[in-house]
Design a protein around this motif. Sequence first.
Motif, PDB file in Angstrom:
ATOM      1  N   ASP A   1       0.818  -1.209   0.000  1.00  0.00           N
ATOM      2  CA  ASP A   1       0.000   0.000   0.000  1.00  0.00           C
ATOM      3  C   ASP A   1       0.854   1.262   0.000  1.00  0.00           C
ATOM      4  O   ASP A   1       0.342   2.370   0.076  1.00  0.00           O
ATOM      5  CB  ASP A   1      -0.985   0.013   1.159  1.00  0.00           C
ATOM      6  CG  ASP A   1      -0.318  -0.128   2.522  1.00  0.00           C
ATOM      7  OD1 ASP A   1       0.916  -0.171   2.595  1.00  0.00           O
ATOM      8  OD2 ASP A   1      -1.061  -0.201   3.519  1.00  0.00           O
ATOM      9  N   ILE A   2       2.176   1.094  -0.078  1.00  0.00           N
ATOM     10  CA  ILE A   2       3.094   2.237  -0.120  1.00  0.00           C
ATOM     11  C   ILE A   2       4.142   2.004  -1.201  1.00  0.00           C
ATOM     12  O   ILE A   2       4.707   0.919  -1.308  1.00  0.00           O
ATOM     13  CB  ILE A   2       3.802   2.442   1.233  1.00  0.00           C
ATOM     14  CG1 ILE A   2       2.800   2.813   2.320  1.00  0.00           C
ATOM     15  CG2 ILE A   2       4.879   3.519   1.136  1.00  0.00           C
ATOM     16  CD1 ILE A   2       3.395   2.902   3.711  1.00  0.00           C
ATOM     17  N   LEU A   3       4.403   3.046  -1.984  1.00  0.00           N
ATOM     18  CA  LEU A   3       5.507   3.064  -2.926  1.00  0.00           C
ATOM     19  C   LEU A   3       6.591   3.929  -2.299  1.00  0.00           C
ATOM     20  O   LEU A   3       6.327   5.060  -1.895  1.00  0.00           O
ATOM     21  CB  LEU A   3       5.057   3.671  -4.259  1.00  0.00           C
ATOM     22  CG  LEU A   3       6.122   3.896  -5.313  1.00  0.00           C
ATOM     23  CD1 LEU A   3       6.723   2.573  -5.766  1.00  0.00           C
ATOM     24  CD2 LEU A   3       5.544   4.664  -6.491  1.00  0.00           C
ATOM     25  N   SER A   4       7.804   3.409  -2.182  1.00  0.00           N
ATOM     26  CA  SER A   4       8.890   4.157  -1.548  1.00  0.00           C
ATOM     27  C   SER A   4      10.081   4.240  -2.504  1.00  0.00           C
ATOM     28  O   SER A   4      11.093   3.558  -2.323  1.00  0.00           O
ATOM     29  CB  SER A   4       9.277   3.486  -0.231  1.00  0.00           C
ATOM     30  OG  SER A   4      10.204   4.291   0.456  1.00  0.00           O
ATOM     31  N   PRO A   5       9.979   5.101  -3.524  1.00  0.00           N
ATOM     32  CA  PRO A   5      11.049   5.226  -4.502  1.00  0.00           C
ATOM     33  C   PRO A   5      12.166   6.132  -3.998  1.00  0.00           C
ATOM     34  O   PRO A   5      11.975   6.941  -3.101  1.00  0.00           O
ATOM     35  CB  PRO A   5      10.346   5.864  -5.699  1.00  0.00           C
ATOM     36  CG  PRO A   5       9.302   6.737  -5.060  1.00  0.00           C
ATOM     37  CD  PRO A   5       8.840   5.963  -3.840  1.00  0.00           C
TER      38      PRO A   5
END
Length: 75
Positions: A5-9
Motif C-alpha cells: 500500500d506504499i511506494l517508496s522510490p
Amino acid sequence: MIGADILSPSAESYVSPTSDPNLDGFAWFTTPGMVREAHKLGLEVKPWTVNRLNIVDRLVEWGVDGIITDCTSLC
C-alpha cells in the motif's frame, strides 16, 4: 500481487551526477507522473532518502504522502 500500500522510490536517480536539483545534470527518480499514477492505484508515496530541503519542497509540491530522511533536524 504483493498487497503493498506504499511506494517508496528513491528521490534522486542513481545516475544523477549531483544531489542538488538546482545544479545541471540532476536527475529525479521520483516524478510527478509516478506520484499521480501511484495515487490512482491507491498507493501512498514516501520517497527516500531525502536529505535536502529543496528536494523536500519539490516532492511536497508533487503531493507525496511522506518523506524518509536521515535528518532529525534540517540538514
